[in-house]
Design a protein around this motif. Structure first.
Motif, PDB file in Angstrom:
ATOM      1  N   MET A  14       0.827  -1.212   0.000  1.00  0.00           N
ATOM      2  CA  MET A  14       0.000   0.000   0.000  1.00  0.00           C
ATOM      3  C   MET A  14       0.855   1.253   0.000  1.00  0.00           C
ATOM      4  O   MET A  14       0.626   2.175  -0.777  1.00  0.00           O
ATOM      5  CB  MET A  14      -0.937  -0.001   1.210  1.00  0.00           C
ATOM      6  N   PRO A  20      -2.743  -4.802  -6.252  1.00  0.00           N
ATOM      7  CA  PRO A  20      -2.665  -6.242  -5.995  1.00  0.00           C
ATOM      8  C   PRO A  20      -2.215  -7.056  -7.202  1.00  0.00           C
ATOM      9  O   PRO A  20      -1.396  -7.967  -7.077  1.00  0.00           O
ATOM     10  CB  PRO A  20      -4.098  -6.599  -5.573  1.00  0.00           C
ATOM     11  N   TYR A  95      -3.699 -12.194   1.273  1.00  0.00           N
ATOM     12  CA  TYR A  95      -3.526 -10.750   1.151  1.00  0.00           C
ATOM     13  C   TYR A  95      -4.499 -10.156   0.135  1.00  0.00           C
ATOM     14  O   TYR A  95      -5.080  -9.086   0.367  1.00  0.00           O
ATOM     15  CB  TYR A  95      -2.090 -10.433   0.753  1.00  0.00           C
ATOM     16  N   LEU A  96      -4.699 -10.837  -0.984  1.00  0.00           N
ATOM     17  CA  LEU A  96      -5.611 -10.334  -2.004  1.00  0.00           C
ATOM     18  C   LEU A  96      -7.038 -10.258  -1.474  1.00  0.00           C
ATOM     19  O   LEU A  96      -7.783  -9.326  -1.786  1.00  0.00           O
ATOM     20  CB  LEU A  96      -5.559 -11.227  -3.250  1.00  0.00           C
ATOM     21  N   ARG A  99      -7.199  -7.142   0.726  1.00  0.00           N
ATOM     22  CA  ARG A  99      -7.254  -5.923  -0.085  1.00  0.00           C
ATOM     23  C   ARG A  99      -8.643  -5.729  -0.678  1.00  0.00           C
ATOM     24  O   ARG A  99      -9.144  -4.607  -0.765  1.00  0.00           O
ATOM     25  CB  ARG A  99      -6.194  -5.981  -1.191  1.00  0.00           C
ATOM     26  N   THR A 100      -9.297  -6.828  -1.082  1.00  0.00           N
ATOM     27  CA  THR A 100     -10.670  -6.733  -1.589  1.00  0.00           C
ATOM     28  C   THR A 100     -11.603  -6.231  -0.501  1.00  0.00           C
ATOM     29  O   THR A 100     -12.475  -5.382  -0.748  1.00  0.00           O
ATOM     30  CB  THR A 100     -11.149  -8.103  -2.099  1.00  0.00           C
ATOM     31  N   GLN A 103     -11.515  -2.416  -0.020  1.00  0.00           N
ATOM     32  CA  GLN A 103     -11.806  -1.544  -1.160  1.00  0.00           C
ATOM     33  C   GLN A 103     -12.894  -0.521  -0.875  1.00  0.00           C
ATOM     34  O   GLN A 103     -12.974   0.508  -1.538  1.00  0.00           O
ATOM     35  CB  GLN A 103     -12.199  -2.389  -2.380  1.00  0.00           C
ATOM     36  N   LEU A 125      -0.734  -0.156   6.355  1.00  0.00           N
ATOM     37  CA  LEU A 125      -2.178   0.089   6.327  1.00  0.00           C
ATOM     38  C   LEU A 125      -2.507   1.499   6.800  1.00  0.00           C
ATOM     39  O   LEU A 125      -3.449   2.128   6.297  1.00  0.00           O
ATOM     40  CB  LEU A 125      -2.896  -0.956   7.176  1.00  0.00           C
ATOM     41  N   GLY A 128      -1.967   3.721   4.109  1.00  0.00           N
ATOM     42  CA  GLY A 128      -3.040   3.541   3.138  1.00  0.00           C
ATOM     43  C   GLY A 128      -4.340   4.216   3.542  1.00  0.00           C
ATOM     44  O   GLY A 128      -5.341   4.083   2.840  1.00  0.00           O
TER      45      GLY A 128
END
Length: 300
Positions: A14, A20, A95-96, A99-100, A103, A125, A128
């Motif tokens: 981030m 991603p 991790y993906l 991240r989703t 969003q 984070l 971010g």
């Protein structure tokens, strides 16, 4: 089918503005073709029959002459954390998914564990735009390097970030509370403090799974005990390297030793000139961009 990626980037993506999809270097299928490797994707190893030299998998039995165990380690989950109420960021797929989930916009994130990974994730984070609460049983982050003043330096650098560190905390409960479409969590401590979060992340250290080792009656010493001369286990024809291998009771959680272990192992399997694995002091680079640190590590 897992792709190739740089695992250290998971805790800094981030802050570095890495999307991603940019984390993937190469698909598993392409890597297998390039290396001329037969890849059995979506296949789980179940047990080892060392006497018959058979590996039982979810796609049948595989005969072997040499078996290399490199299954890594997994995040330990001390009570009251469980897989149902927290994220464990130990693989790209995890991790993906996180991240989703992030969003939708800035969220409140509780991270349990302020060691190397927990501190890096908290820093990333917060940069971010998320509100981060970092919890640990120790009074400072990076408590392993307290004599280096590492925790104090991070706390100073974090003052400008939406990041709160709370030390000396013993969690007693993590409760899911009503949040409509978006669940929320309440974390309670033994001293009566409570913290609410939209997401909970466990960064509570790694544990080596012992199921396969037990099935083959392999010697165990915090991991699969191996001979540094060959990286061989206590059973002929079975080797280990990486997070799951233990050399003189020490398990490496770092990337650098793996290539040297692989060279030792390859020399033993191929009958080449012996190439003993030698433990070396490692340097730990803490990728907290607000305050990057270089710290002395163990001999691995």
């Amino acid at each position: 089918m897992r792709p190739r990626y740089d695992k250290p980037l998971l805790s800094v993506a981030m802050a570095r503005g890495i999307a991603p999809q940019q984390l993937v270097k190469e698909s598993g299928r392409d890597a297998a073709q390039r290396l001329n490797v037969r890849l059995l994707a979506h296949t789980h190893a179940l047990r080892i029959d060392a006497a018959r030299q058979r590996l039982r998998t979810t796609r049948g039995n595989l005969a072997y002459r040499h078996l290399v165990l490199a299954h890594g380690a997994q995040t330990g989950l001390p009570a009251p954390l469980s897989a149902a109420n927290c994220w464990r960021i130990n693989h790209l797929s995890d991790y993906l998914k996180l991240r989703t989930a992030l969003q939708a916009g800035p969220q409140r994130i509780a991270i349990v564990g302020a060691g190397l990974i927990g501190s890096e994730l908290a820093n990333d984070l917060a940069l971010g735009g998320h509100q981060v609460t970092l919890l640990d049983s120790q009074p400072e982050p990076l408590a392993r390097w307290q004599d280096q003043g590492a925790g104090a330096q991070l706390l100073q650098a974090w003052q400008a970030l939406p990041l709160r560190f709370v030390g000396g905390i013993e969690l007693t409960a993590v409760q899911r509370i009503d949040g409509g479409d978006q669940p929320r969590y309440r974390l309670s401590s033994a001293c009566g403090q409570q913290f609410e979060a939209d997401q909970v992340i466990a960064a509570t250290g790694l544990q080596t799974p012992n199921r396969l080792a037990q099935s083959a009656a392999l010697d165990w010493d915090c991991g699969i005990a191996v001979d540094p001369a060959t990286m061989g286990s206590s059973q002929p024809g079975i080797y280990a390297l990486g997070d799951c291998a233990s050399v003189a009771g020490t398990v490496s959680r770092f990337i650098e030793p793996i290539s040297r272990q692989a060279s030792t192992l390859a020399a033993a399997i191929c009958g080449c000139q012996p190439l003993r694995y030698e433990s070396r002091p490692v340097v730990v680079r803490v990728k907290t961009s607000s305050c990057p640190l270089t710290l002395p590590g163990s001999t691995l």
